[in-house]
Design a protein around this motif. Structure first.
Motif, PDB file in Angstrom:
ATOM      1  N   ASP A  50       2.862   0.372  -6.319  1.00 36.15           N
ATOM      2  CA  ASP A  50       1.698   0.715  -5.503  1.00 36.15           C
ATOM      3  C   ASP A  50       0.960   1.938  -6.033  1.00 36.15           C
ATOM      4  N   ARG A  51       1.716   2.888  -6.599  1.00 38.80           N
ATOM      5  CA  ARG A  51       1.057   4.076  -7.143  1.00 38.80           C
ATOM      6  C   ARG A  51       0.122   3.705  -8.289  1.00 38.80           C
ATOM      7  N   GLU A  63       4.655   0.734  -0.219  1.00 37.61           N
ATOM      8  CA  GLU A  63       4.754   2.123   0.237  1.00 37.61           C
ATOM      9  C   GLU A  63       3.896   2.286   1.494  1.00 37.61           C
ATOM     10  N   TYR A  95       1.680   4.332   2.355  1.00 36.60           N
ATOM     11  CA  TYR A  95       0.267   4.658   2.134  1.00 36.60           C
ATOM     12  C   TYR A  95      -0.549   3.493   1.596  1.00 36.60           C
ATOM     13  N   SER A  96       0.111   2.402   1.155  1.00 32.95           N
ATOM     14  CA  SER A  96      -0.627   1.322   0.502  1.00 32.95           C
ATOM     15  C   SER A  96      -1.615   0.623   1.440  1.00 32.95           C
ATOM     16  N   GLU A  97      -1.345   0.631   2.740  1.00 30.51           N
ATOM     17  CA  GLU A  97      -2.275  -0.017   3.665  1.00 30.51           C
ATOM     18  C   GLU A  97      -3.505   0.840   3.937  1.00 30.51           C
ATOM     19  N   PHE A  98      -3.492   2.098   3.448  1.00 33.05           N
ATOM     20  CA  PHE A  98      -4.639   2.981   3.664  1.00 33.05           C
ATOM     21  C   PHE A  98      -5.515   3.101   2.424  1.00 33.05           C
TER      22      PHE A  98
END
Length: 346
Positions: free
Chosen positions: A255-256, A284, A286-289
């Motif tokens: 995801d990064r 991760e 944060y991936s949905e943001f």
């Protein structure tokens, strides 16, 4: 617990037969430290002699070993928020029963192995959990040291191991993209973590082969780091043929990397997902943001940590057995970063 002459067989009898201390026999049979550590060879000999003398092992098999001191090793690259949540849950659980987790972040694998051997020699911990794939045999401790790897290990290496299904994860990404009409997909691999990278690529490539197509090697970009500078430098040449996009989708190692790819694409004026879809791996928090929210593969991190602990307890307490490997399935999380392949795309 009687021998062939009707005499009750005790731990002391086994110790006398082997010429070792009763504490050594107890440790070998129960996994409890009793102030001593035993080698894998000693454990094997103790179990063989105990069985040969008629010592009943049923009660021992039913007892849970007292795993108290655990060293957990990872690199900064594996500092996943999801993994850390699972590790904190495990650490809290161990703390409630009087134990502790020693967390060691070490990016140098050679130093890591040296430290593991030293901690084992000093008898400071009961066992080790190694978080993240070990891509070479020399990145693993000696077999007699009790450890479990959460991640991939080389195929010919016998190690206690749990991991997510990297090949299956690549396959479900491939099936998703193929259904959306994508036929040319760029793949970002992580050279520093090659084993899971190659398995994810294999799963993706298998979908193309099943459908009578090819996923070419020139569609694969091997990254040395997760740093934005490297991807920003290599991305334009990789995705453009003149002023035309080569691909309609990108499959990123994690995801990064996917988030970095989206930022770089935005700077290049390429719209996600209208012109190119992007998929990550790990899910991760944060991936949905991301903008747009990222389609990704969810690994069962909490289950992997729990299972690693169970295997470590089994590794310490059971009769010496061949190393065990458990693979858990992954799940595709579909969000807005993927859509149907652009008609004017690659």
């Amino acid at each position: 617990m009687e021998d062939v002459q009707g005499k009750r067989v005790t731990i002391r009898d086994i110790a006398k037969r082997l010429g070792v201390s009763p504490a050594t026999v107890s440790t070998a049979l129960t996994g409890r430290r009793n102030g001593v550590f035993v080698s894998e060879e000693t454990r094997r000999r103790v179990w063989e002699v105990a069985c040969g003398m008629g010592y009943s092992l049923e009660q021992l098999r039913a007892r849970t070993p007292k795993l108290q001191q655990v060293a957990l090793f990872c690199t900064s690259y594996h500092w996943s928020l999801v993994f850390m949540g699972a590790i904190m849950d495990f650490a809290n659980s161990l703390s409630k029963r009087g134990g502790r987790v020693l967390l060691q972040v070490e990016n140098d694998r050679e130093k890591e192995v040296t430290l593991i051997h030293e901690l084992h020699r000093r008898r400071e911990v009961d066992g080790f959990i190694l978080l993240g794939s070990r891509n070479n045999p020399n990145e693993l401790p000696d077999p007699e040291i009790p450890y479990v790897v959460i991640g991939e290990v080389p195929e010919k290496v016998n190690a206690w191991q749990v991991c997510g299904d990297n090949e299956g994860g690549g396959r479900i990404v491939g099936e998703h993209l193929w259904r959306l009409g994508h036929r040319k997909v760029g793949v970002f691999l992580m050279q520093s973590n090659l084993l899971p990278s190659l398995k994810r690529l294999k799963g993706l490539r298998n979908v193309w082969e099943r459908n009578g197509a090819q996923l070419l090697e020139e569609w694969v970009l091997r990254l040395q780091t997760e740093e934005e500078g490297e991807l920003s430098e290599k991305l334009p040449k990789f995705i453009f043929d003149g002023d035309k996009l080569k691909f309609t989708a990108l499959f990123c190692y994690n995801d990064r990397v996917a988030g970095t790819a989206i930022r770089c694409l935005n700077r290049l004026g390429v719209c996600v997902p209208e012109e190119i879809s992007v998929v990550g791996f790990d899910n991760e928090p944060y991936s949905e943001f991301f903008h747009p929210p990222l389609t990704t593969v969810e690994q069962p991190f909490s289950q992997l940590v729990s299972l690693a602990v169970q295997l470590l307890e089994e590794r310490l307490a059971s009769p010496p057995t061949p190393p065990k490997k458990v693979i858990l399935p992954c799940r595709l999380i579909i969000r807005s970063s993927t859509t149907y392949a652009a008609k004017n795309g690659a």
